[in-house]
Write a protein that holds these residues in place. Structure first.
Motif, PDB file in Angstrom:
ATOM      1  N   GLU A   1       0.844  -1.204   0.000  1.00 56.87           N
ATOM      2  CA  GLU A   1       0.000   0.000   0.000  1.00 56.87           C
ATOM      3  C   GLU A   1       0.878   1.253   0.000  1.00 56.87           C
ATOM      4  N   ASN A   2       1.955   1.232   0.791  1.00 56.44           N
ATOM      5  CA  ASN A   2       2.874   2.376   0.816  1.00 56.44           C
ATOM      6  C   ASN A   2       3.478   2.640  -0.552  1.00 56.44           C
TER       7      ASN A   2
ATOM      8  N   ILE B   1       2.174   2.204  -3.314  1.00 59.90           N
ATOM      9  CA  ILE B   1       1.154   2.784  -4.194  1.00 59.90           C
ATOM     10  C   ILE B   1       0.842   4.217  -3.780  1.00 59.90           C
ATOM     11  N   TYR B   2       0.601   4.423  -2.491  1.00 65.15           N
ATOM     12  CA  TYR B   2       0.090   5.719  -2.034  1.00 65.15           C
ATOM     13  C   TYR B   2       1.157   6.770  -1.738  1.00 65.15           C
TER      14      TYR B   2
ATOM     15  N   MET C   1       2.176   9.081  -4.637  1.00 59.87           N
ATOM     16  CA  MET C   1       1.102  10.045  -4.926  1.00 59.87           C
ATOM     17  C   MET C   1       1.089  11.148  -3.875  1.00 59.87           C
ATOM     18  N   LEU C   2       1.275  10.765  -2.624  1.00 59.40           N
ATOM     19  CA  LEU C   2       1.307  11.747  -1.541  1.00 59.40           C
ATOM     20  C   LEU C   2       2.448  12.738  -1.739  1.00 59.40           C
TER      21      LEU C   2
END
Length: 82
Positions: A18-19, A21-22, A25-26
């Motif tokens: 998840e990290n 992926i996100y 973007m963050l």
């Protein structure tokens, strides 16, 4: 006879995926926010820029740890675009 359930990603590894992926973007959003604060008509830019910089440092550190974890586990996230 019950159905056999196979997990492709372990519960331990899931947050790392998840990290991957996100967090990128963050980081893009934080970069845009920092530019907005620097160029915008804010009276107190310093505290906002400092807050965004701290969040950026934390996100980069977490992304670095995630990358190391996945590399040690011989795992990778493959991005697929049409």
């Amino acid at each position: 006879m019950g159905a056999v359930k196979m997990h492709l990603i372990s519960a331990e590894a899931l947050p790392h995926f998840e990290n991957m992926i996100y967090l990128p973007m963050l980081l893009i959003i934080l970069e845009k926010d920092r530019d907005s604060f620097e160029k915008g008509p804010f009276k107190l830019k310093g505290p906002y820029v400092k807050l965004v910089d701290e969040a950026t440092r934390a996100a980069r550190a977490e992304l670095r740890e995630t990358t190391i974890y996945l590399r040690r586990q011989n795992m990778k996230v493959i991005r697929y675009f049409h």
